[in-house]
Structures are given as C-alpha cells and as structure tokens.
Scaffold this motif. Structure first.
Motif, PDB file in Angstrom:
ATOM      1  N   ARG B 102       0.823  -1.207   0.000  1.00 12.69           N
ATOM      2  CA  ARG B 102       0.000   0.000   0.000  1.00 12.69           C
ATOM      3  C   ARG B 102       0.868   1.273   0.000  1.00 12.69           C
ATOM      4  O   ARG B 102       0.628   2.206  -0.764  1.00 12.69           O
ATOM      5  CB  ARG B 102      -0.905  -0.022   1.240  1.00 12.69           C
ATOM      6  CG  ARG B 102      -1.975   1.018   1.256  1.00 12.69           C
ATOM      7  CD  ARG B 102      -2.855   0.865   2.500  1.00 12.69           C
ATOM      8  NE  ARG B 102      -3.556   2.107   2.750  1.00 12.69           N
ATOM      9  CZ  ARG B 102      -4.745   2.392   2.258  1.00 12.69           C
ATOM     10  NH1 ARG B 102      -5.366   1.531   1.484  1.00 12.69           N
ATOM     11  NH2 ARG B 102      -5.322   3.558   2.515  1.00 12.69           N
ATOM     12  N   ALA B 103       1.901   1.262   0.864  1.00 12.60           N
ATOM     13  CA  ALA B 103       2.789   2.426   0.940  1.00 12.60           C
ATOM     14  C   ALA B 103       3.506   2.631  -0.396  1.00 12.60           C
ATOM     15  O   ALA B 103       3.642   3.761  -0.884  1.00 12.60           O
ATOM     16  CB  ALA B 103       3.802   2.242   2.077  1.00 12.60           C
ATOM     17  N   ALA B 104       3.937   1.515  -1.004  1.00 18.80           N
ATOM     18  CA  ALA B 104       4.654   1.607  -2.275  1.00 18.80           C
ATOM     19  C   ALA B 104       3.747   2.178  -3.359  1.00 18.80           C
ATOM     20  O   ALA B 104       4.157   3.025  -4.158  1.00 18.80           O
ATOM     21  CB  ALA B 104       5.171   0.222  -2.675  1.00 18.80           C
ATOM     22  N   SER B 105       2.486   1.724  -3.391  1.00 20.88           N
ATOM     23  CA  SER B 105       1.570   2.178  -4.444  1.00 20.88           C
ATOM     24  C   SER B 105       1.267   3.666  -4.291  1.00 20.88           C
ATOM     25  O   SER B 105       0.938   4.357  -5.244  1.00 20.88           O
ATOM     26  CB  SER B 105       0.286   1.359  -4.421  1.00 20.88           C
ATOM     27  OG  SER B 105      -0.571   1.839  -3.412  1.00 20.88           O
ATOM     28  N   TRP B 106       1.348   4.169  -3.064  1.00 23.05           N
ATOM     29  CA  TRP B 106       1.132   5.607  -2.825  1.00 23.05           C
ATOM     30  C   TRP B 106       2.440   6.385  -2.926  1.00 23.05           C
ATOM     31  O   TRP B 106       2.475   7.577  -2.677  1.00 23.05           O
ATOM     32  CB  TRP B 106       0.525   5.837  -1.443  1.00 23.05           C
ATOM     33  CG  TRP B 106      -0.910   5.437  -1.332  1.00 23.05           C
ATOM     34  CD1 TRP B 106      -1.476   4.274  -1.737  1.00 23.05           C
ATOM     35  CD2 TRP B 106      -1.979   6.222  -0.778  1.00 23.05           C
ATOM     36  NE1 TRP B 106      -2.819   4.273  -1.483  1.00 23.05           N
ATOM     37  CE2 TRP B 106      -3.168   5.454  -0.885  1.00 23.05           C
ATOM     38  CE3 TRP B 106      -2.055   7.488  -0.210  1.00 23.05           C
ATOM     39  CZ2 TRP B 106      -4.401   5.920  -0.443  1.00 23.05           C
ATOM     40  CZ3 TRP B 106      -3.292   7.942   0.240  1.00 23.05           C
ATOM     41  CH2 TRP B 106      -4.447   7.173   0.113  1.00 23.05           C
ATOM     42  N   ARG B 107       3.549   5.646  -3.216  1.00 19.50           N
ATOM     43  CA  ARG B 107       4.893   6.245  -3.254  1.00 19.50           C
ATOM     44  C   ARG B 107       5.201   7.000  -1.953  1.00 19.50           C
ATOM     45  O   ARG B 107       5.704   8.123  -1.959  1.00 19.50           O
ATOM     46  CB  ARG B 107       5.017   7.212  -4.436  1.00 19.50           C
ATOM     47  CG  ARG B 107       4.986   6.516  -5.780  1.00 19.50           C
ATOM     48  CD  ARG B 107       4.904   7.507  -6.929  1.00 19.50           C
ATOM     49  NE  ARG B 107       4.262   6.889  -8.088  1.00 19.50           N
ATOM     50  CZ  ARG B 107       4.862   6.014  -8.895  1.00 19.50           C
ATOM     51  NH1 ARG B 107       6.105   5.679  -8.679  1.00 19.50           N
ATOM     52  NH2 ARG B 107       4.206   5.484  -9.901  1.00 19.50           N
ATOM     53  N   MET B 108       4.811   6.382  -0.852  1.00 21.57           N
ATOM     54  CA  MET B 108       5.028   7.001   0.459  1.00 21.57           C
ATOM     55  C   MET B 108       6.042   6.170   1.224  1.00 21.57           C
ATOM     56  O   MET B 108       6.080   4.947   1.069  1.00 21.57           O
ATOM     57  CB  MET B 108       3.731   7.013   1.268  1.00 21.57           C
ATOM     58  CG  MET B 108       2.604   7.762   0.622  1.00 21.57           C
ATOM     59  SD  MET B 108       2.584   9.481   1.122  1.00 21.57           S
ATOM     60  CE  MET B 108       1.774   9.333   2.718  1.00 21.57           C
ATOM     61  N   PRO B 109       6.890   6.791   2.074  1.00 24.63           N
ATOM     62  CA  PRO B 109       7.741   5.985   2.949  1.00 24.63           C
ATOM     63  C   PRO B 109       6.858   5.245   3.958  1.00 24.63           C
ATOM     64  O   PRO B 109       5.711   5.631   4.168  1.00 24.63           O
ATOM     65  CB  PRO B 109       8.623   7.012   3.651  1.00 24.63           C
ATOM     66  CG  PRO B 109       7.838   8.293   3.590  1.00 24.63           C
ATOM     67  CD  PRO B 109       6.995   8.230   2.336  1.00 24.63           C
ATOM     68  N   MET B 110       7.376   4.186   4.540  1.00 25.23           N
ATOM     69  CA  MET B 110       6.581   3.361   5.451  1.00 25.23           C
ATOM     70  C   MET B 110       7.156   3.489   6.858  1.00 25.23           C
ATOM     71  O   MET B 110       8.147   2.824   7.209  1.00 25.23           O
ATOM     72  CB  MET B 110       6.661   1.916   4.954  1.00 25.23           C
ATOM     73  CG  MET B 110       6.186   0.911   5.930  1.00 25.23           C
ATOM     74  SD  MET B 110       4.402   0.726   5.878  1.00 25.23           S
ATOM     75  CE  MET B 110       4.337  -0.873   6.680  1.00 25.23           C
ATOM     76  N   PRO B 111       6.601   4.356   7.691  1.00 24.96           N
ATOM     77  CA  PRO B 111       7.128   4.501   9.048  1.00 24.96           C
ATOM     78  C   PRO B 111       6.936   3.195   9.807  1.00 24.96           C
ATOM     79  O   PRO B 111       5.940   2.492   9.593  1.00 24.96           O
ATOM     80  CB  PRO B 111       6.260   5.614   9.659  1.00 24.96           C
ATOM     81  CG  PRO B 111       5.426   6.172   8.541  1.00 24.96           C
ATOM     82  CD  PRO B 111       5.388   5.148   7.464  1.00 24.96           C
ATOM     83  N   SER B 112       7.886   2.874  10.693  1.00 29.92           N
ATOM     84  CA  SER B 112       7.850   1.549  11.332  1.00 29.92           C
ATOM     85  C   SER B 112       6.614   1.374  12.210  1.00 29.92           C
ATOM     86  O   SER B 112       6.088   0.270  12.335  1.00 29.92           O
ATOM     87  CB  SER B 112       9.119   1.342  12.164  1.00 29.92           C
ATOM     88  OG  SER B 112       9.149   2.329  13.187  1.00 29.92           O
ATOM     89  N   ASN B 113       6.087   2.468  12.810  1.00 28.42           N
ATOM     90  CA  ASN B 113       4.920   2.282  13.685  1.00 28.42           C
ATOM     91  C   ASN B 113       3.676   1.872  12.891  1.00 28.42           C
ATOM     92  O   ASN B 113       2.714   1.361  13.450  1.00 28.42           O
ATOM     93  CB  ASN B 113       4.645   3.521  14.549  1.00 28.42           C
ATOM     94  CG  ASN B 113       4.327   4.744  13.712  1.00 28.42           C
ATOM     95  OD1 ASN B 113       4.505   4.732  12.489  1.00 28.42           O
ATOM     96  ND2 ASN B 113       3.872   5.800  14.365  1.00 28.42           N
ATOM     97  N   ASN B 114       3.690   2.068  11.566  1.00 27.81           N
ATOM     98  CA  ASN B 114       2.583   1.607  10.728  1.00 27.81           C
ATOM     99  C   ASN B 114       2.330   0.109  10.872  1.00 27.81           C
ATOM    100  O   ASN B 114       1.213  -0.361  10.672  1.00 27.81           O
ATOM    101  CB  ASN B 114       2.901   1.888   9.259  1.00 27.81           C
ATOM    102  CG  ASN B 114       2.114   3.098   8.759  1.00 27.81           C
ATOM    103  OD1 ASN B 114       1.581   3.851   9.569  1.00 27.81           O
ATOM    104  ND2 ASN B 114       2.048   3.273   7.465  1.00 27.81           N
ATOM    105  N   LEU B 115       3.433  -0.621  11.192  1.00 30.99           N
ATOM    106  CA  LEU B 115       3.341  -2.080  11.213  1.00 30.99           C
ATOM    107  C   LEU B 115       2.428  -2.603  12.313  1.00 30.99           C
ATOM    108  O   LEU B 115       1.952  -3.729  12.242  1.00 30.99           O
ATOM    109  CB  LEU B 115       4.742  -2.688  11.362  1.00 30.99           C
ATOM    110  CG  LEU B 115       5.613  -2.547  10.109  1.00 30.99           C
ATOM    111  CD1 LEU B 115       6.992  -3.127  10.374  1.00 30.99           C
ATOM    112  CD2 LEU B 115       4.954  -3.246   8.915  1.00 30.99           C
ATOM    113  N   LYS B 116       2.146  -1.778  13.336  1.00 30.81           N
ATOM    114  CA  LYS B 116       1.270  -2.294  14.398  1.00 30.81           C
ATOM    115  C   LYS B 116      -0.127  -2.604  13.855  1.00 30.81           C
ATOM    116  O   LYS B 116      -0.873  -3.370  14.444  1.00 30.81           O
ATOM    117  CB  LYS B 116       1.216  -1.333  15.588  1.00 30.81           C
ATOM    118  CG  LYS B 116       0.571   0.004  15.318  1.00 30.81           C
ATOM    119  CD  LYS B 116       0.629   0.893  16.545  1.00 30.81           C
ATOM    120  CE  LYS B 116      -0.487   0.548  17.523  1.00 30.81           C
ATOM    121  NZ  LYS B 116      -0.603   1.487  18.621  1.00 30.81           N
ATOM    122  N   GLN B 117      -0.456  -2.003  12.695  1.00 27.60           N
ATOM    123  CA  GLN B 117      -1.748  -2.311  12.071  1.00 27.60           C
ATOM    124  C   GLN B 117      -1.818  -3.758  11.570  1.00 27.60           C
ATOM    125  O   GLN B 117      -2.894  -4.235  11.212  1.00 27.60           O
ATOM    126  CB  GLN B 117      -2.023  -1.349  10.912  1.00 27.60           C
ATOM    127  CG  GLN B 117      -2.104   0.090  11.371  1.00 27.60           C
ATOM    128  CD  GLN B 117      -2.293   1.047  10.203  1.00 27.60           C
ATOM    129  OE1 GLN B 117      -3.392   1.447   9.900  1.00 27.60           O
ATOM    130  NE2 GLN B 117      -1.189   1.369   9.541  1.00 27.60           N
TER     131      GLN B 117
END
Lengths: 414, 414
Positions: B102-117
């Motif tokens: 999802r982050a890649a498709s939005w060309r956004m960096p992926m902050p590590s706290n996102n992973l808690k989802q």
C-alpha cells in the motif's frame, strides 16, 4: 476530575435518535475543569441500568444520569440508582404538593403514577426543574471508600440544559477543587485537513499543556484550544500564545479567531464595508441563502436572491441571455459570471454571487463530471469566477460549493 | 441477541463531535435480529478501554469495537482487547506485506509504527478493509463459560460501514440463530406528538410483538414499526397489519407509508399532476428551496424561486406592489398571497408558494409576535393563505414554517 455521562432511554438505542444533551453538558463540564472520560447509553431496563451505574462508580468520581425521571413505568433511573447504591427512596411531601399544584394549574387530572416523580433518594438534594414535572437530584456521598457525586437530571433538552446550568454547575464548582479552563476556537475555510495538520502540528505539539482538537467538515476546519490551570490568567495566556502562532501559520485560510461561523464573518465584513449582497443559486438550491439567513439581523446586508434551478429562471431572474446558456451550457464559467452580474444589477446589490454546477448523482456529461461547480462574484469593478470539482455525494457537493462561495465573498471583502 | 457498540476515540468525548457510525450499525444489526442494548464511548486510554471491554463482556454476547485501529500511539484497541481477554497479539506476515504494498503504491515511505496495524489477535479472523490500511478482526470465542463474538472495525465511516456490511453482517447471520426482522416507517406532518400518541397508543399497545418508535421533529412525526420473528412472512404480516390500522387513524396527517420524506412526496405529486412549483421565501430564507433540491431530479418539477428578504426584492421578483407592503406590512396574509401569485405568474409555474414571517429573535411588533408566519399557495384557480404562530428559536420557527409550507403544497395536490 473525571466524569461519566449516562444517557437513559431505549429510543437512543434505535438507528434514528442520538443523545445530544451530552455535547452541551460536556462543554459546561469542561468549562469548570471536569473531563468526560466515558459516555454510556442504556435503555429503559432496570437490570441494565444498575449494571451501568455500578460500572461507572468503579471508574469515575462524577456520574451524571440523564433521563428516566418521568412518570411512566419505563422511567426507572431513581429506582436503579437506589439499587446500585443501596439507598432507599422516600416520597417527598413538598414534591407531591408541587405535582398536584402543577396538574391543577394545567386543569389536568393527576394520575397516581405521576407521584413517583416525587420519590427522592435518601440524603439527596432536590434540584428544582421549572420547565418540567420531575425534579433533578444531587447526591454527594461515600462509596467504596471514595467520594462520589451522583447527579440525576431530566432527559428533555428544554429541561435538562437549564437545570444543569442553574443547579448542577454551581454545585460542582463548589464541591470540586478549583481549576480554570481557558478556551479559544479558530476557524479556517477550504484548507484540506491534512494540510492544516501539517502546518500546525509542529506548533501545537510543543504546547503539551494545551489540548488541541481539529474538526473538519465540508471545507471548514475548526481548531479548539483548551488549557486547564489553577490560575485563570496563566491558562488564558497559554491558549492565546498558541492561538497567535496558529493564526500566523494559517495565514488567510483563517477566517475566525473566536469561533464565529463563516456566514457571520461574511455579514460582518458586508456591514463594515456598508455593502449588500444578493445571490443567484443553481446547484446549491437555496443553501447559501439559507446559511446566511441563519444569522439574526442578516437582512441588514443580505437582500436575498434567486434559486434559478431552471434555465428559464436564470434568464428571468438573473438576466442570463438564453443564447449564452445555449452556447456554453448552464454549467459554465460564462453562465456563472452572467448570473453574478445579472443578480447584482437586478437587485441593486453591491455584490452579486452566481453558482452553477452538477450536484449529482445524475447530470454529468462527457466533459462535465458530477461535482463540477462554477462560482462567480461580481461587483461594480469586476466579475470573476472560479472552477472547482468537489468529491462526494449530492449533499457533500452542495455543502462544499456553499462553503467555497461564502469563502470567495469573504476574500473579496477582506 | 444483545450487543454493545463501543466507540473508541477521545475526540468523541469533546463537545463538538459525536459518534454517528453507531446509528448505521444499529440499523444493520436490527435488520438481522440483533438488539443494541448499550452504547459506550471511551477515549484513547488503554486502562479505560480495558475497563469498558470487561464491563461489556459481562452483559452482552456481541461486542463491536469501532476505532483505535490506526498506526498512532493513541490507537490501542487491539492491545486493550488482548489485555481484557488475555490473548496474545501476533504480527501477521500477510498484513505486513499488504501495508508495504500500500505504501509503495502511494509512493510514500513506510514509518515503522505503521506495522502495528498488522497485529492480529490470537485466533481472530482478519477482515479485509479495501478502503484503509487497518483491517478489521473477528473473534468467536468462549469467555467465562459463554460464547462471545468480538468484532474490531475501523473508525472512519468510509471504512467502517462498507467493512461492516461486507464482512460482519454475513458472518453474524451465519453465527447467530436466524431471526427475520420486518420494518415499516410511516410519516405524518404537522400533528402534535401528544395528539399522535393519543390517536395511536390504543392500537400499537395491542401489538406487543411489534416495537413502535415515535420520533418527532419540527412538525414531522416518524413512526417506525419493527417485528422480529423466526418466520419472515409472519413478521411482515404483523407489521403491515399494525401499519394499516395506524394509517387509518392518522387520516390525512399521514403523508408517507414507507419512510419517504415530505419533499420527496411533494415532488412525487407534482410529477403525477405534471405540475411545476416556484417559491418566494422571506423568513425561511431559502430553506424550502434547499429541502426540495436535496432530492435528486428535483429539477423536473421545481423551477426555483426567489429569496425575497428585502421589501424591494418582494416587488422586483414576486411582483408584490410596494403599496400593499406599506398598507399591510411585509408580514401579512395579503403580502404572502401576493408573493405566491406573483412568483407563479413571474415563473410560469403551475403552483406558486409565498412565505413571510418573523423568525426572530428580533423584529416583533405589538401585534406581530416572533414566530408569526403567513404561508400562501396560488394556482390558476385560487390563492389562499394560512396564518400560524410557531414557538421556539429562530431555527425552529424556520423549520416549522418550512414543514408547514411543504405540507400545504402536499394537501393541495392530494
């Protein structure tokens, strides 16, 4: 100091009705330094009510029960509180007399079940309710080794709110440790929420003692700053300092420094410039006029306008040449500008506004999508228009177009 | 089957924002025979959340937790459920991959706290959320010797509602004993709530298996009948039978037998009669036009109209002679009738409506109180007006006047 608001009534557990009193109560509670930590909605079942009251006693110091004080069998709040707190109910002679007097003054018979409204919890103070038959009750007691304040207030907003202001807030102020709350509300128009947050977060995260809430709705951003201190002046200074920095960051997106609505601001500027306004609305269908006329005294600057839904009315009321509609289509910058100029000349207003668009869900064409809106503003010097495409359903498109139109007027007058 | 909806988020404990998802969820739950017995609103504090979940486990079979599934530190629903139910959380590899994609498709960096989802409760089923980054979760488990269904759904309405429809309702239908719910909504205009209840109570109290809810707002009464049976046909028959008797009792106050709004009904009748409508509004300031144009396709019968707030516009747009305004005052039956006739002739509509009144809080005179409204309707055969005095604040007077005006049109077309 933490509180819980418990709204009692099965109707608030249907898909159609919501508790709204709690918003009013929350504002008043916050104003004296009391936080609302929980809100609970429960139906008219005694067992459920008792369970909810017991859970609340375990987690907050101030319990506010709204509703369930009427005369019917479904009104069980008094009984449930008595059960949860192991208190007895006594029938209060003064309240019985008051109920009889009330029935007599209305020339109504007095059904015997009405008398249960005179039942008062042991050690409770009766809170007079001049707008209804059931009084409120105030209990200041020990429970499980802790002091608990338990407030019973009637459910109907016209009874609940005045009673809460007159009887509960002053008592809470006296009963609780003094805290002063300072508050400011800033408002901004047509800035996306994410952009506002990006602009403001570096500032407000610095102020850990000021609570900042951001609400966004259809092109309107509302920022509320809240600070609670023992000293009122210190709280106000912190809020004002942060507000000042936010105002600077928001530049001309900011339209209000103290909570006023966009329509109030537009009317304020119109008054200041001794200008008048008239509107010609197509896709917004009267929503712009309706918002402006919500403000008392709007008639001083707002002349009125036309809802020109049909092409014929665009010509009749806003003097749009029918050839122009034929050539460019009703949804075009040319027609919006002609509407704005036409309504201005037709009404003699200083400013004329014209709005035309496709609110949806139907009406889109190959090159004119749902959500496309042209908004034009005309004064003696010039007529200009902007084009926007708003996303969402019919209501949302109309709301965004209305907000954008009001903001366009504000910017012209600033 | 009893459920509790728990809305998680500190913003819903402010004076400005309310949970609205729960109304949507309640309607869907009622539709499959699940009652909502409690609604709880709790902030983003883990301890409070755990307390609320524990209380709910003790009183209902189905728990629905909305919100608190995002990536920030304040999003604690997963952790609180794990604590309350003594479950462990595992990081789900498929969800981690989905977040990266999802982050890649939005060309956004992926902050590590996102992973808690991507954290999933032991034994939970992951519910895909195509409209957001955090999936829902479904737990079907034993707790304290009872079967409990615990559902975690995201908070934003655009994620919550589609996910609930697609993933939760079908699973609940399979998991729970089958019940069929029949429902009908009747609506009536301008009958006082107490009078409606007096007319209807003898009937609906007979039907103990049909739940009747009466909601009243500014001249509109909405009656909802709900019946839950094992057999769908029996439930429908009971609802239809009671609805039929209520329709008879309400006579011509009834305007809708299946929930349609008054403006929809007015447009329906206009279409049926091949008639068109134009309005001239003073005190309602566009509210009537706004309500009519809420309905998609309104343009087929609604030509538009004029918001004639100033006396000059009453003359310019609705052809009201200024001598008539001088003689009788702008708020008079004579002016209302002239507005109705004038706007009809001016626009070529079949029907013309004129509304003039004093919305308040200012503008009252010795013999014209706040709330006084004249409403006139004109067709080729006749022009007639009614006079009403509505009570309440500016908004309420305008809402009542709008409702009364729409009802007058309905009655003329019936």
């Amino acid at each position: 100091m933490k509180s819980e608001i418990i709204a009692v009534g099965s109707e608030m557990l249907t898909p159609w009705r919501q508790d709204t009193n709690s918003l009013y109560l929350t504002e008043k509670l916050n104003g004296i330094g009391v936080t609302v930590a929980f809100k609970t909605i429960v139906g008219d079942r005694r067992k459920d009510l008792v369970a909810v009251i017991r859970a609340a006693l375990g987690r907050v110091d101030v319990l506010i029960l709204m509703g369930g004080l009427g005369p019917t069998e479904d009104d069980l709040t008094r009984e449930a509180v008595a059960e949860a707190l192991s208190l007895t109910l006594r029938r209060d002679a003064a309240q019985v007399a008051a109920l009889h007097a009330r029935a007599a003054s209305w020339r109504m018979p007095m059904p015997s079940n009405n008398l249960k409204q005179a039942d008062v919890l042991e050690s409770a103070i009766v809170l007079p309710n001049p707008n209804g038959s059931a009084p409120g009750q105030w209990l200041d007691m020990q429970f499980g080794g802790y002091r608990k304040l338990v407030l019973l207030v009637p459910g109907p907003p016209s009874e609940c709110r005045p009673l809460f202001d007159a009887e509960c807030i002053p008592r809470l102020r006296t009963a609780l440790p003094t805290r002063s709350i300072a508050r400011r509300t800033l408002r901004a128009a047509m800035i996306p929420e994410s952009q506002a947050d990006k602009l403001l977060a570096p500032t407000y995260t610095e102020y850990t003692d000021v609570e900042t809430t951001i609400l966004a709705h259809a092109g309107d951003i509302q920022l509320t700053l809240l600070c609670s201190k023992a000293d009122a002046a210190v709280a106000q200074q912190r809020v004002d300092e942060l507000a000042g920095r936010m105002e600077e960051a928001l530049e001309d997106w900011l339209y209000s420094s103290d909570g006023e609505s966009l329509e109030q601001i537009v009317l304020y500027y119109l008054g200041l410039r001794q200008a008048t306004l008239a509107v010609a609305e197509s896709c917004t269908g009267g929503m712009i006029a309706e918002r402006i006329t919500q403000v008392p005294g709007a008639s001083r600057s707002f002349l009125g306008g036309a809802v020109v839904y049909s092409d014929a009315l665009k010509t009749a009321f806003a003097q749009v040449p029918s050839s122009l509609i034929l050539q460019h289509g009703a949804v075009s910058s040319e027609v919006a500008e002609a509407m704005a100029e036409g309504i201005r000349l037709r009404t003699g207003a200083t400013l004329g506004l014209g709005v035309t668009g496709i609110a949806g869900p139907n009406g889109a064409t190959a090159n004119k999508p749902v959500g496309l809106v042209h908004i034009a503003l005309s004064d003696a010097a010039r007529t200009e228009s902007i084009e926007k495409t708003f996303h969402g359903d019919r209501e949302r498109v109309r709301e965004f177009a209305t907000q954008q139109a009001l903001d366009l007027i504000r910017r012209r007058l600033m």
